[in-house]
Design a protein around this motif. Sequence first.
Motif, mmCIF file in Angstrom:
data_model
loop_
_atom_site.group_PDB
_atom_site.id
_atom_site.type_symbol
_atom_site.label_atom_id
_atom_site.label_comp_id
_atom_site.label_asym_id
_atom_site.label_seq_id
_atom_site.Cartn_x
_atom_site.Cartn_y
_atom_site.Cartn_z
ATOM 1 N N ARG A 227 48.453 36.539 -4.089
ATOM 2 C CA ARG A 227 49.295 37.740 -4.204
ATOM 3 C C ARG A 227 49.137 38.645 -2.988
ATOM 4 N N ASN B 28 44.363 33.494 -7.359
ATOM 5 C CA ASN B 28 45.647 34.132 -7.605
ATOM 6 C C ASN B 28 45.713 35.495 -6.915
ATOM 7 N N LYS C 224 52.066 39.881 -0.355
ATOM 8 C CA LYS C 224 52.331 41.257 0.075
ATOM 9 C C LYS C 224 52.263 41.379 1.589
#
Length: 81
Positions: A39, A35, A43
């Motif tokens: 993420r 995870n 970004k």
Amino acid sequence: MRRRINSQGGFANIPVKRNRRKGFAFSSFLYRYRNLVERFFGKLKNARGLATRYDKRSDNFLAAIKLFCARLWIAANESTA
């Protein structure tokens, strides 16, 4: 696909569900870190828009990505004190 991944030494890290007939190996530790990686790439996709807006050269794009990665690392590891 799973057979090919297994033959290369990998495994699927799939969370348990009640309605699934076959159980798979699952590590909550790996799931948590996966995870974090997802993420990070999310970004990075936002930064890609900024990097490609002004210059299309691949070396400048790579430099912008490296800069953004360093910025994320510093933000994650800086001291608040």
